[in-house]
Design an enzyme around this catalytic site. Structure first.
Site, PDB file in Angstrom:
ATOM      1  NE  ARG A   1      -1.387   2.516   2.833  1.00 24.26           N
ATOM      2  CZ  ARG A   1      -0.938   3.670   3.289  1.00 24.26           C
ATOM      3  NH1 ARG A   1      -0.838   4.732   2.497  1.00 24.26           N
ATOM      4  NH2 ARG A   1      -0.547   3.783   4.539  1.00 24.26           N
ATOM      5  CD  GLU A   2       3.309   5.398   2.764  1.00 30.31           C
ATOM      6  OE1 GLU A   2       2.388   5.616   3.550  1.00 30.31           O
ATOM      7  OE2 GLU A   2       3.723   6.255   1.944  1.00 30.31           O
TER       8      GLU A   2
ATOM      9  CG  HIS B   1      -4.611   2.533   3.967  1.00 29.29           C
ATOM     10  ND1 HIS B   1      -4.597   3.605   3.103  1.00 29.29           N
ATOM     11  CD2 HIS B   1      -4.247   3.021   5.177  1.00 29.29           C
ATOM     12  CE1 HIS B   1      -4.218   4.694   3.758  1.00 29.29           C
ATOM     13  NE2 HIS B   1      -4.008   4.371   5.012  1.00 29.29           N
TER      14      HIS B   1
ATOM     15  NE  ARG C   1      -5.202   2.173  11.255  1.00 28.42           N
ATOM     16  CZ  ARG C   1      -4.417   2.330  10.195  1.00 28.42           C
ATOM     17  NH1 ARG C   1      -3.265   1.705  10.131  1.00 28.42           N
ATOM     18  NH2 ARG C   1      -4.797   3.076   9.164  1.00 28.42           N
TER      19      ARG C   1
ATOM     20  CB  THR D   1       0.488  12.195   7.426  1.00 34.25           C
ATOM     21  OG1 THR D   1      -0.396  11.374   8.198  1.00 34.25           O
ATOM     22  CG2 THR D   1       0.131  12.143   5.967  1.00 34.25           C
TER      23      THR D   1
ATOM     24  CG  HIS E   1       2.121   5.226   8.696  1.00 36.45           C
ATOM     25  ND1 HIS E   1       2.023   4.096   7.904  1.00 36.45           N
ATOM     26  CD2 HIS E   1       2.387   6.247   7.849  1.00 36.45           C
ATOM     27  CE1 HIS E   1       2.222   4.429   6.632  1.00 36.45           C
ATOM     28  NE2 HIS E   1       2.446   5.734   6.565  1.00 36.45           N
TER      29      HIS E   1
ATOM     30  CG  HIS F   1       5.449   9.521   5.764  1.00 30.57           C
ATOM     31  ND1 HIS F   1       5.680   9.186   4.451  1.00 30.57           N
ATOM     32  CD2 HIS F   1       4.221   9.022   6.061  1.00 30.57           C
ATOM     33  CE1 HIS F   1       4.638   8.522   3.980  1.00 30.57           C
ATOM     34  NE2 HIS F   1       3.736   8.411   4.930  1.00 30.57           N
TER      35      HIS F   1
ATOM     36  CG  HIS G   1      36.702   0.873  11.485  1.00 25.62           C
ATOM     37  ND1 HIS G   1      35.346   1.024  11.578  1.00 25.62           N
ATOM     38  CD2 HIS G   1      37.241   2.053  11.881  1.00 25.62           C
ATOM     39  CE1 HIS G   1      35.073   2.264  11.997  1.00 25.62           C
ATOM     40  NE2 HIS G   1      36.196   2.896  12.177  1.00 25.62           N
TER      41      HIS G   1
END
Lengths: 382, 382
Positions: free
Chosen positions: B12-13, B72, B132, B166, B194, B196, B290
């Site tokens: 979806r996203e 969604h 939800r 969002t 959620h 971003h 390293h």
């Protein structure tokens, strides 16, 4: 207003990224762009790395940039002397203080670390240069060990102490706690933070360090460095832009995209899509719900203004998730006058086409014009 | 032990990322890999998006995965009914509650949002499905507005409420405050977050939400999504691995690299170097300081064990910053027995060669063997 120095380590930490190999010309171009942008410090490798590195450092110092050139140097006499023999503004000394690094890197006890560092710090100060001392792997170091070393180096006259999260283990909360504690104990020296990204929190940790009292934040262009790299310059700038815009007053933000793109080209990679501001997708909107609102007011889904960075917004109209508002908007921009009903039909047709693969801007325009022409001929035929 | 659900929204996203177009076959492969890995929820788009999307959702539901498939969906009757007509486990409703989205997205007042959402929530519950409700753009929403809507939807029977950042504006501290407040006010519902990535803090914010009381964290594979995307699955797993390993007990972590690589191949991109665990550079070590320590004990510069993810460590020996320990180690692995003096000479020669460009593993081996042979013939001639 608190002061904040940004230290860019693209030429040092950034060269430890597996894909990096900068030529002299590229090193010079990168520092020129960093200087135009306005970073306070530019970190270079130790001149003992190689004759070519020493020559590059000399060439960079000879540019007489506004940014201060600082060399990243082991607490070893020969290394310090080699750095002092160049024209660098100062030296960033480092020494691993965690059990892990003491056991498997240099093998020194805590007392020896202070014993080795103190005379070198005095010598650098006597030479009139800036000096910082970093406790490598600070976030896995025992607090008593850390304070023992810092007490000694602060007493010896360092201007700044560094708290690197060398292995990328810290959380913003842990950074807040440790930096606050250190800032309270040593009110007369600066504090630097250097955060690795192994667990994805480099940017958040770096901003947390600033909020807890750090006054110098390490970054690299696009966050390149050992393993998953460190905080990206664009990430830190996006944070400051939103939360502390006054601190960016002297920066030329329009240099940022050119800088990221230049380094990406040097590395023969694309700017990653997750890079704030400079990723080609950073100001791209796709889902119908998003594109509708953004076309009405970009602030609906944008907290940074792309024009402040010389970047252009992109509204993607050619995906299976496109929406009527964006399609209608595009039709108008192509000089078409459509009714709501027609826009709905066109959107439906475009979505069906996009189910066989997304269309780019040009393909969308071609599709819309072809649809309009075909529709006109259908009307004609009726 | 607290429970934690990971919700993957790659379908979806992730499809809102400009480069994404998944075919049905790819969608099915991705959910199979997610299911094998062990995520709790797999989020799919609204079935009203297109007939092809609805068919894909039906195909995914028919797989009978352990993961719950959730759609969604806008708070619109037709969208809810379409989702209920599929076999999804539940529905994730969303509605913009900030002034920005109320003004430029849907144009509804706060009272209307609750008024629209409540009967739909009741209907979904009556249909025996999970539901939800997310307050889109929660972090720019007025607190009174947010609580007014949440009071109504909690009263209507939602099982979880969602707090999406969002636009990617939140800081870990802000997330901590808002999620804590919400968790205290609504102790009997779950909380989803959620985040971003527009300012680079998606992973840190997501973990901050968990620590403040959220019990469901949204991710996508490699963090793909609108603009700079959201928290990456590998980033959240790296955090849980370090700080809350018990929560990963039921996960098959060896699926992670295959999953990221599969989606990268679908998108025709490389896994970005800043991706924890799955980037090819995540367990690569370059600088001499390293490589020496890592060859003695990997834990010196590694906090995640690559073998837990089915990944192999890489010690880069062919750069201008290579060191004697790593070069000596490589010589031994090639069957050569060198004195300290010889290793120093070889390292010097390799560094000089690497000043013309870095060498890959094979080139390093060839260089070392050629150097050894030449040296042998010189000794012979003496």
């Amino acid at each position: 207003m608190r002061s904040l120095a940004i230290l860019d380590s693209t030429l040092r930490e950034g060269e430890q990224f597996i894909k990096t190999f900068f030529t002299l010309e590229q090193r010079v171009m990168i520092v020129r762009l960093l200087d135009r942008l306005g970073v306070t410090f530019i970190e270079v490798p130790s001149p003992v790395s190689s004759p070519e590195t020493r020559e590059a450092i000399e060439a960079i110092c000879a540019l007489n940039l506004r940014s201060h050139v600082v060399a990243h140097v082991r607490c070893v006499e020969a290394d310090v002397q080699a750095a002092l023999d160049t024209g660098v503004y100062g030296l960033n000394l480092f020494f691993g203080t965690s059990n892990e690094l003491r056991s498997y890197s240099h093998g020194r006890k805590i007392e020896q670390i202070a014993h080795d560092a103190v005379p070198l710090i005095r010598r650098i100060r006597e030479a009139g240069r800036y000096v910082r001392f970093s406790a490598e792997d600070a976030f896995r170091s025992d607090l008593v060990d850390l304070l023992t070393v810092f007490d000694a180096v602060v007493d010896a006259g360092v201007e700044r102490i560094g708290l690197p999260d060398t292995v990328g283990i810290a959380t913003p909360r842990q950074v807040d706690r440790l930096v606050s504690l250190i800032a309270n104990r040593y009110p007369n020296v600066g504090i630097e933070f250097h955060g690795h990204n192994d667990t994805g929190c480099a940017i958040a940790n770096t901003i947390s360090a600033f909020e807890a009292g750090a006054d110098c934040l390490d970054v690299t262009v696009m966050g390149i460095g050992e393993r998953n790299g460190i905080a990206s310059l664009s990430g830190i700038i996006s944070q400051l832009y939103i939360h502390y815009p006054d601190l960016l007053a002297a920066y030329d933000l329009t240099q940022l995209v050119e800088l990221d793109q230049y380094v990406a080209d040097c590395l023969n990679i694309n700017i990653p899509y997750n890079m704030p501001i400079t990723a080609p997708s950073a100001f791209t909107h796709r889902a119908g719900v998003h594109t509708k609102a953004v076309l009405r007011n970009p602030h609906a889904y944008e907290i940074l203004n792309p024009t402040d960075f010389g970047v252009v917004r992109h509204v993607d109209v050619g995906s299976r998730f496109t929406g009527r508002y964006a399609v209608g908007h595009r039709a108008v921009s192509l000089g078409l006058q459509l009714t709501s009903e027609e826009i709905a039909q066109l959107t439906q047709a475009l979505k069906e086409r996009a189910e066989r693969g997304s269309l780019n801007d040009e393909e969308v325009n071609t599709f819309i014009l072809a649809w309009y022409e075909e529709k006109g001929s259908l009307v004609w035929e009726r």
